[in-house]
Motif scaffolding. Structure first.
Motif, PDB file in Angstrom:
ATOM      1  N   ARG A 157     -46.171 104.529 -42.320  1.00 32.29           N
ATOM      2  CA  ARG A 157     -47.131 102.477 -42.119  1.00 32.29           C
ATOM      3  C   ARG A 157     -46.656 101.712 -41.543  1.00 32.29           C
ATOM      4  O   ARG A 157     -46.722 100.950 -41.289  1.00 32.29           O
ATOM      5  CB  ARG A 157     -46.148 102.050 -44.473  1.00 32.29           C
ATOM      6  CG  ARG A 157     -47.514 101.390 -44.796  1.00 32.29           C
ATOM      7  CD  ARG A 157     -49.055 100.761 -44.883  1.00 32.29           C
ATOM      8  NE  ARG A 157     -49.738  99.825 -45.663  1.00 32.29           N
ATOM      9  CZ  ARG A 157     -50.587 100.042 -45.594  1.00 32.29           C
ATOM     10  NH1 ARG A 157     -51.089 100.125 -44.482  1.00 32.29           N
ATOM     11  NH2 ARG A 157     -50.771  98.299 -45.839  1.00 32.29           N
ATOM     12  N   ALA A 158     -45.138 102.210 -41.664  1.00 30.05           N
ATOM     13  CA  ALA A 158     -44.299 101.250 -40.876  1.00 30.05           C
ATOM     14  C   ALA A 158     -44.516 100.878 -39.009  1.00 30.05           C
ATOM     15  O   ALA A 158     -44.812 100.213 -38.521  1.00 30.05           O
ATOM     16  CB  ALA A 158     -42.665 101.337 -40.638  1.00 30.05           C
ATOM     17  N   GLY A 159     -45.010 102.700 -38.558  1.00 31.03           N
ATOM     18  CA  GLY A 159     -45.590 102.722 -37.320  1.00 31.03           C
ATOM     19  C   GLY A 159     -47.292 101.391 -38.057  1.00 31.03           C
ATOM     20  O   GLY A 159     -47.123 101.116 -36.308  1.00 31.03           O
ATOM     21  N   THR A 212     -47.469  98.605 -34.744  1.00 28.90           N
ATOM     22  CA  THR A 212     -48.341  98.119 -33.955  1.00 28.90           C
ATOM     23  C   THR A 212     -49.820  97.243 -33.674  1.00 28.90           C
ATOM     24  O   THR A 212     -50.131  96.787 -33.058  1.00 28.90           O
ATOM     25  CB  THR A 212     -49.337  99.973 -33.879  1.00 28.90           C
ATOM     26  OG1 THR A 212     -50.205 100.230 -34.993  1.00 28.90           O
ATOM     27  CG2 THR A 212     -48.260 100.804 -33.037  1.00 28.90           C
ATOM     28  N   ALA A 213     -49.876  97.384 -34.951  1.00 25.10           N
ATOM     29  CA  ALA A 213     -50.624  95.934 -35.493  1.00 25.10           C
ATOM     30  C   ALA A 213     -50.046  94.800 -35.314  1.00 25.10           C
ATOM     31  O   ALA A 213     -50.285  93.364 -34.421  1.00 25.10           O
ATOM     32  CB  ALA A 213     -51.011  95.587 -37.271  1.00 25.10           C
ATOM     33  N   THR A 214     -48.711  93.934 -35.359  1.00 23.09           N
ATOM     34  CA  THR A 214     -48.135  93.355 -34.707  1.00 23.09           C
ATOM     35  C   THR A 214     -48.220  93.025 -33.201  1.00 23.09           C
ATOM     36  O   THR A 214     -48.302  91.758 -32.685  1.00 23.09           O
ATOM     37  CB  THR A 214     -47.174  92.720 -35.613  1.00 23.09           C
ATOM     38  OG1 THR A 214     -45.420  93.663 -35.000  1.00 23.09           O
ATOM     39  CG2 THR A 214     -47.125  92.695 -36.419  1.00 23.09           C
ATOM     40  N   GLU A 229     -50.575  94.410 -31.123  1.00 27.63           N
ATOM     41  CA  GLU A 229     -51.604  93.552 -30.912  1.00 27.63           C
ATOM     42  C   GLU A 229     -51.707  92.462 -30.880  1.00 27.63           C
ATOM     43  O   GLU A 229     -52.215  91.864 -30.057  1.00 27.63           O
ATOM     44  CB  GLU A 229     -52.828  94.174 -31.648  1.00 27.63           C
ATOM     45  CG  GLU A 229     -52.714  96.197 -31.059  1.00 27.63           C
ATOM     46  CD  GLU A 229     -53.579  96.905 -31.830  1.00 27.63           C
ATOM     47  OE1 GLU A 229     -54.328  95.884 -32.434  1.00 27.63           O
ATOM     48  OE2 GLU A 229     -53.382  97.724 -31.505  1.00 27.63           O
ATOM     49  N   ASP A 230     -51.377  91.734 -32.286  1.00 24.44           N
ATOM     50  CA  ASP A 230     -51.714  90.382 -32.024  1.00 24.44           C
ATOM     51  C   ASP A 230     -50.695  89.510 -31.190  1.00 24.44           C
ATOM     52  O   ASP A 230     -51.085  88.159 -30.829  1.00 24.44           O
ATOM     53  CB  ASP A 230     -51.024  89.777 -33.361  1.00 24.44           C
ATOM     54  CG  ASP A 230     -51.888  90.228 -34.689  1.00 24.44           C
ATOM     55  OD1 ASP A 230     -53.432  90.714 -34.590  1.00 24.44           O
ATOM     56  OD2 ASP A 230     -51.508  90.531 -36.021  1.00 24.44           O
ATOM     57  N   SER A 231     -49.551  90.086 -30.854  1.00 18.92           N
ATOM     58  CA  SER A 231     -48.849  89.253 -30.156  1.00 18.92           C
ATOM     59  C   SER A 231     -49.386  89.378 -28.911  1.00 18.92           C
ATOM     60  O   SER A 231     -49.213  88.515 -28.262  1.00 18.92           O
ATOM     61  CB  SER A 231     -47.287  89.680 -29.886  1.00 18.92           C
ATOM     62  OG  SER A 231     -47.023  90.910 -29.225  1.00 18.92           O
ATOM     63  N   GLN A 232     -49.933  90.406 -28.014  1.00 21.95           N
ATOM     64  CA  GLN A 232     -51.082  90.434 -26.737  1.00 21.95           C
ATOM     65  C   GLN A 232     -52.284  89.739 -27.471  1.00 21.95           C
ATOM     66  O   GLN A 232     -52.257  88.742 -26.434  1.00 21.95           O
ATOM     67  CB  GLN A 232     -51.231  92.213 -27.331  1.00 21.95           C
ATOM     68  CG  GLN A 232     -49.704  93.274 -26.287  1.00 21.95           C
ATOM     69  CD  GLN A 232     -50.734  94.297 -26.317  1.00 21.95           C
ATOM     70  OE1 GLN A 232     -51.836  94.475 -26.903  1.00 21.95           O
ATOM     71  NE2 GLN A 232     -49.984  95.390 -25.638  1.00 21.95           N
ATOM     72  N   ARG A 233     -52.552  89.434 -27.911  1.00 20.76           N
ATOM     73  CA  ARG A 233     -53.495  88.937 -28.860  1.00 20.76           C
ATOM     74  C   ARG A 233     -53.175  87.215 -27.844  1.00 20.76           C
ATOM     75  O   ARG A 233     -54.503  86.122 -27.305  1.00 20.76           O
ATOM     76  CB  ARG A 233     -54.668  88.593 -29.904  1.00 20.76           C
ATOM     77  CG  ARG A 233     -55.205  90.055 -30.073  1.00 20.76           C
ATOM     78  CD  ARG A 233     -55.984  90.247 -30.645  1.00 20.76           C
ATOM     79  NE  ARG A 233     -56.815  91.425 -31.096  1.00 20.76           N
ATOM     80  CZ  ARG A 233     -56.757  92.360 -32.107  1.00 20.76           C
ATOM     81  NH1 ARG A 233     -56.669  91.739 -33.423  1.00 20.76           N
ATOM     82  NH2 ARG A 233     -57.650  93.601 -32.280  1.00 20.76           N
ATOM     83  N   ARG A 234     -52.570  86.477 -28.903  1.00 18.12           N
ATOM     84  CA  ARG A 234     -51.954  85.550 -28.469  1.00 18.12           C
ATOM     85  C   ARG A 234     -51.638  84.773 -27.182  1.00 18.12           C
ATOM     86  O   ARG A 234     -52.064  83.888 -26.518  1.00 18.12           O
ATOM     87  CB  ARG A 234     -50.934  84.778 -29.148  1.00 18.12           C
ATOM     88  CG  ARG A 234     -51.179  85.221 -30.562  1.00 18.12           C
ATOM     89  CD  ARG A 234     -50.101  85.132 -31.727  1.00 18.12           C
ATOM     90  NE  ARG A 234     -50.416  85.346 -33.631  1.00 18.12           N
ATOM     91  CZ  ARG A 234     -49.853  85.072 -34.177  1.00 18.12           C
ATOM     92  NH1 ARG A 234     -48.495  85.371 -33.950  1.00 18.12           N
ATOM     93  NH2 ARG A 234     -50.192  85.386 -35.148  1.00 18.12           N
ATOM     94  N   GLY A 235     -51.291  86.054 -26.471  1.00 16.04           N
ATOM     95  CA  GLY A 235     -50.606  86.343 -25.765  1.00 16.04           C
ATOM     96  C   GLY A 235     -51.759  85.399 -23.876  1.00 16.04           C
ATOM     97  O   GLY A 235     -51.305  84.718 -23.274  1.00 16.04           O
ATOM     98  N   GLN A 236     -52.854  86.064 -24.628  1.00 14.27           N
ATOM     99  CA  GLN A 236     -53.902  86.064 -23.908  1.00 14.27           C
ATOM    100  C   GLN A 236     -54.581  84.917 -23.685  1.00 14.27           C
ATOM    101  O   GLN A 236     -55.206  84.153 -22.773  1.00 14.27           O
ATOM    102  CB  GLN A 236     -54.739  87.207 -24.000  1.00 14.27           C
ATOM    103  CG  GLN A 236     -54.442  88.648 -23.268  1.00 14.27           C
ATOM    104  CD  GLN A 236     -54.650  89.890 -23.888  1.00 14.27           C
ATOM    105  OE1 GLN A 236     -56.476  89.848 -24.651  1.00 14.27           O
ATOM    106  NE2 GLN A 236     -55.188  90.963 -23.410  1.00 14.27           N
ATOM    107  N   GLU A 237     -54.459  84.345 -24.694  1.00 19.63           N
ATOM    108  CA  GLU A 237     -55.203  82.797 -24.979  1.00 19.63           C
ATOM    109  C   GLU A 237     -54.608  82.020 -24.785  1.00 19.63           C
ATOM    110  O   GLU A 237     -55.030  81.097 -24.554  1.00 19.63           O
ATOM    111  CB  GLU A 237     -55.089  82.953 -27.038  1.00 19.63           C
ATOM    112  CG  GLU A 237     -55.992  83.974 -27.818  1.00 19.63           C
ATOM    113  CD  GLU A 237     -56.388  83.858 -28.584  1.00 19.63           C
ATOM    114  OE1 GLU A 237     -55.393  82.905 -29.219  1.00 19.63           O
ATOM    115  OE2 GLU A 237     -56.897  84.685 -30.070  1.00 19.63           O
ATOM    116  N   CYS A 238     -53.338  82.244 -24.249  1.00 17.51           N
ATOM    117  CA  CYS A 238     -52.462  80.890 -23.679  1.00 17.51           C
ATOM    118  C   CYS A 238     -52.697  80.641 -23.024  1.00 17.51           C
ATOM    119  O   CYS A 238     -53.290  81.245 -21.400  1.00 17.51           O
ATOM    120  CB  CYS A 238     -51.090  81.118 -23.867  1.00 17.51           C
ATOM    121  SG  CYS A 238     -50.649  81.150 -25.908  1.00 17.51           S
TER     122      CYS A 238
END
Length: 170
Positions: free
Chosen positions: A151-153, A157-159, A161-170
Motif C-alpha cells: 500500500r505504501a508502494g 508511485t501515485a505521488t 506520477e502526480d508530481s511528474q504531471r505537475r512538472g509537465q504542466e508548468c
C-alpha cells in the motif's frame, strides 16, 4: 386384365373425386355471385362426397401398390431361398480381437513398474480432497510484501506520477 381394370378404376376414382371437389368449389363461388340457393345445396353435397371419393382413391392406389410390391418381394425371396444359402468364407484371426480383461491387467502390471524405474521420477503428489497438482518446491525467490508495504508502494508511485504531471504542466 384384372390388373389393368383395377388400375383404371383407381385412376377414375381419383379423377372423379378431384372433379367433384372442383365443381363444389365452383358452385360455392357461383352462388355468391348470382345468389342461387340451389347451387349452394349442390355444392355442399359435392364437396364432402368429392373428398371421400378422392381419399378412397388415394388409399386404394396405395393398397394396390403395396400388394404388387409384396408379390414381387415374395417372388424374389422365393427364388433366393430356392437356391439355398450361399456359403460364406470367413477367416479367423485370433490376434484381431482385443485381449481378455485379465490378460490386459497382467500386461499393465508388467509394463508399469519398468516404465517408472526407467524414468526414475516418482508420480506427482496430489491432495486428498482434489486432484490439484501440488508443487513440492515451495521455495520462492523472495516472500511477497505485506499489505502495508504494498500500500505504501502504491501511494509512493501515485505521488511521484502526480508530481511528474505537475512538472509537465508548468
Amino acid at each position: 386384365m384384372q390388373n389393368r381394370g383395377g388400375l383404371l378404376l383407381c385412376v377414375l376414382a381419383l379423377l372423379v373425386g378431384f372433379l367433384m371437389v372442383c365443381l363444389g368449389a365452383f358452385f360455392i363461388s357461383w352462388s355468391s355471385v348470382f345468389s342461387c340457393q340451389e347451387s349452394l345445396i349442390v355444392a355442399y353435397l359435392l364437396l364432402p362426397l368429392g373428398f371421400v371419393i378422392l381419399l378412397s382413391g388415394i388409399f386404394w392406389s396405395n393398397y394396390r401398390q403395396v400388394t404388387e410390391s409384396k408379390g414381387v418381394f415374395r417372388h424374389v425371396l422365393g427364388q433366393h431361398l430356392a437356391h439355398g444359402a450361399l456359403p460364406l468364407a470367413t477367416v479367423d484371426r485370433p490376434d484381431f480381437y482385443p485381449p481378455a480383461y485379465e490378460e490386459s491387467l497382467e500386461r499393465e502390471k508388467q509394463s508399469c513398474p519398468t516404465e517408472r524405474e526407467a524414468s526414475g521420477i516418482p508420480p506427482p503428489p496430489y491432495t486428498e480432497m482434489g486432484l490439484e497438482f501440488q508443487d513440492g518446491n515451495y521455495s520462492y525467490p523472495e516472500a511477497p510484501p505485506s499489505y502495508r508495504e504494498s500500500r505504501a508502494g502504491l501511494l509512493l508511485t501515485a505521488t511521484s506520477e502526480d508530481s511528474q504531471r505537475r512538472g509537465q504542466e508548468c
